[in-house]
Design an enzyme around this catalytic site. Structure first.
Site, short mmCIF file in Angstrom:
data_model
loop_
_atom_site.label_atom_id
_atom_site.label_comp_id
_atom_site.label_asym_id
_atom_site.label_seq_id
_atom_site.Cartn_x
_atom_site.Cartn_y
_atom_site.Cartn_z
NE ARG A 241 -4.48 -1.50 2.01
CZ ARG A 241 -5.39 -1.65 2.64
NH1 ARG A 241 -5.16 -1.47 3.93
NH2 ARG A 241 -6.38 -2.26 2.20
CE LYS B 292 -18.51 -15.30 10.34
NZ LYS B 292 -18.04 -14.26 11.05
N GLY C 195 -7.68 -7.75 0.27
CA GLY C 195 -8.00 -8.51 1.25
C GLY C 195 -7.19 -9.76 1.26
N GLY D 109 -12.39 -4.18 1.71
CA GLY D 109 -13.85 -3.91 1.85
C GLY D 109 -13.92 -2.72 0.82
N1 ATP Z 1 -13.80 -23.65 4.74
C1 ATP Z 1 -13.15 -22.85 5.51
N2 ATP Z 1 -13.69 -23.15 6.82
C2 ATP Z 1 -13.54 -22.20 7.87
N3 ATP Z 1 -12.62 -21.00 7.38
C3 ATP Z 1 -12.45 -20.82 6.01
C4 ATP Z 1 -12.74 -21.88 5.23
N4 ATP Z 1 -12.26 -21.27 3.90
C5 ATP Z 1 -11.78 -20.11 4.18
N5 ATP Z 1 -11.79 -19.70 5.56
C6 ATP Z 1 -11.35 -18.54 6.09
O1 ATP Z 1 -11.96 -17.29 5.54
C7 ATP Z 1 -11.13 -16.45 5.99
C8 ATP Z 1 -11.21 -15.37 4.79
O2 ATP Z 1 -12.69 -14.94 4.63
P1 ATP Z 1 -12.99 -13.32 4.75
O3 ATP Z 1 -14.47 -13.48 4.30
O4 ATP Z 1 -12.69 -12.64 6.08
O5 ATP Z 1 -11.73 -12.69 4.01
P2 ATP Z 1 -12.03 -11.95 2.37
O6 ATP Z 1 -13.41 -12.64 1.80
O7 ATP Z 1 -10.50 -12.26 1.70
O8 ATP Z 1 -12.36 -10.73 2.70
P3 ATP Z 1 -11.43 -9.50 3.00
O9 ATP Z 1 -11.16 -8.86 1.58
O10 ATP Z 1 -12.32 -8.53 3.96
O11 ATP Z 1 -10.16 -10.10 3.56
C9 ATP Z 1 -9.73 -16.80 5.80
O12 ATP Z 1 -8.93 -16.49 7.22
C10 ATP Z 1 -9.79 -18.29 5.80
O13 ATP Z 1 -9.12 -18.97 6.58
O1 3PG Z 2 -7.74 -2.46 5.37
C1 3PG Z 2 -8.73 -1.73 4.67
O2 3PG Z 2 -9.57 -2.51 4.16
C2 3PG Z 2 -8.79 -0.21 4.70
O3 3PG Z 2 -7.81 0.17 5.20
C3 3PG Z 2 -10.18 0.07 5.64
O4 3PG Z 2 -9.75 -0.24 7.12
P1 3PG Z 2 -11.22 -0.37 7.90
O5 3PG Z 2 -11.76 -1.67 7.59
O6 3PG Z 2 -10.49 -0.55 9.45
O7 3PG Z 2 -11.73 0.74 7.73
#
Ligand code: ATP
Ligand code: 3PG
Length: 394
Positions: free
Chosen positions: A36, A197, A351, A374
């Site tokens: 970043r 989720k 993320g 996000g």
């Molecule tokens: N089958 C599973 N059972 C339990 N946890 C899981 C499974 N598959 C993935 N995960 C967990 O989900 C988490 C990621 O999901 P989350 O929705 O928090 O992140 P994301 O979709 O990448 O979103 P963000 O961009 O906010 O990080 C990881 O920590 C991972 O270990």
């Molecule tokens: O890491 C992020 O997704 C941004 O910096 C926003 O952070 P926040 O979810 O704590 O608002």
């Protein structure tokens, strides 16, 4: 983009308040991923070259309106100085007389980093007084913090009402790539949605169902869909209250002619740990006392095939618990398929998926990795981002 950019304003000799997203992961005071910071360099360097006095502001973590020593931005100022090859002064506060004095001593091309703006309770409340106090520090406002653009905070939204307000280069690039992908996608267009989720992905699945040719589901959220299909899922993640929604998504996909891909096999474990016993099972055979923590090899093969045939792929959320090597195979296979899909434009929605791609050393092979988690998710949901809306129109 219909918003003004740094190129549309004269910044020479001006005090420019530039909101960046330096919310970088840190461990024991050390930055563990500086993506970043690097991503913000083009705007900062441009402002320096143009002879602006560059005042940078960012949040770090979630200090909840209080000073938290470990969340000071000092290590970021040190690293930024190295990257810019010029000393970046660091203020110990985010606004007020001491900051004004530092700004008064700046000359053209100087860079000052303010203290973590979330040390002030007014930031997240988008407090009008705080927005005004921040605006008093500068003549022009630049928002380059795409990662925080979904937050209507004093430094991302409120301040824009008091100064000429324009976007930075990173903000523009993110909005251009994601905007083009969603408004005029090359086809076949595939979205891969994973993560923990269903609850967090409702909006994005709903919006993408209107746009894509293929929707691939993985991660923990997939098992609510598997349950909705009528299979038992043992101790796998389940959101009971989302089973009907999952069913409705599958029906909607069918009605719209969207190919809906779900896991056909899984890696199950008898414990959520690196020492767990594991085995591969067909999706309808998850044992009662086990939980599915990754997609299985057959699923990975099917997903790879769909990805290879796509022209555009958007990916948000890991396919399994990729932080543990035993359950990282599915996420790695999807990342590798994207890396190998030479005819596909690949967009990684920030993320955890971005972290996974980095972890596997495949970041260079992706067309675009968003710096927003996000923020990119909300963009993909079709929502307006307050930090962008507040900027001046062209
Ligand atoms: N089958 C599973 N059972 C339990 N946890 C899981 C499974 N598959 C993935 N995960 C967990 O989900 C988490 C990621 O999901 P989350 O929705 O928090 O992140 P994301 O979709 O990448 O979103 P963000 O961009 O906010 O990080 C990881 O920590 C991972 O270990
Ligand atoms: O890491 C992020 O997704 C941004 O910096 C926003 O952070 P926040 O979810 O704590 O608002």
């Amino acid at each position: 983009m219909n918003k003004k950019s740094v190129k549309d304003v004269d910044v020479k000799g001006k005090r420019v308040f530039c909101r960046v997203d330096f919310n970088v992961p840190m461990q024991d005071g050390k930055i563990t991923d500086e993506t970043r910071i690097r991503a913000a360099l083009p705007t900062i360097q441009y402002l320096m070259e143009q002879g602006a006095k560059v005042i940078l502001a960012s949040h770090l973590g979630r200090p909840k309106g209080k000073v938290v020593e470990e969340m000071r931005l000092t290590p970021v100022a040190v690293r930024l100085s190295e990257l810019l090859g010029k000393e970046v002064k660091k203020a110990d506060e985010g606004y007020g007389d001491s900051v004004k004095a530092l700004i008064d001593s700046m000359t053209e091309g100087d860079v000052l980093l303010l203290e973590n703006v979330r040390f002030y309770p007014g930031e997240e409340k988008n407090d009008a007084e705080l927005a005004k106090s921040l605006a008093e520090l500068a003549d022009v406002y630049v928002n380059d913090a795409f990662g925080a653009a979904h937050r209507a905070h004093a430094s991302t939204e409120g301040i824009a009402h008091h100064l000429p307000a324009v976007s930075g280069f990173l903000m523009q690039k993110e909005l251009d790539v994601l905007g083009k992908a969603l408004s005029n996608p090359e086809r076949p267009f595939t979205a891969i949605i994973g993560g923990a989720k269903v609850k967090d992905k409702i909006g994005v699945i709903e919006n993408l169902l209107e746009l894509v040719d293929n929707l691939i589901i993985g991660g923990g959220l997939a098992y609510t869909f598997v349950k909705a299909q009528g299979h038992e899922i043992g101790k796998s993640l389940l959101e009971e209250d989302k089973i009907d929604l999952a069913k409705s998504f599958m029906e909607k996909a069918k009605a719209k002619g969207v190919n809906f891909y779900m896991p056909v096999d899984a890696i199950v474990a008898d414990d959520f740990s690196a020492n767990a016993n594991t085995k591969v099972v067909a999706i309808e055979e998850i044992p009662a006392d086990w939980e599915a923590l990754d997609i299985g090899p057959k699923t990975a093969e099917i997903y790879r095939d769909v990805i290879q045939k796509s022209k555009l792929v958007i990916w948000n959320g890991p396919m399994g618990v990729f932080e543990i090597d035993k359950f990282a195979g599915g996420t790695k296979a999807v990342a590798q398929a994207l890396a190998d899909a030479e005819g596909a434009y690949s967009v990684i929605g920030g993320g955890d998926s971005a972290a996974a791609v980095e972890k596997f050393g495949l970041a260079e092979k992706m067309s675009h990795i968003s710096t927003g988690g996000g923020a990119s998710l909300e963009f993909m949901e079709g929502k307006a981002l307050p930090g962008v809306v507040a900027l001046n129109d062209k």
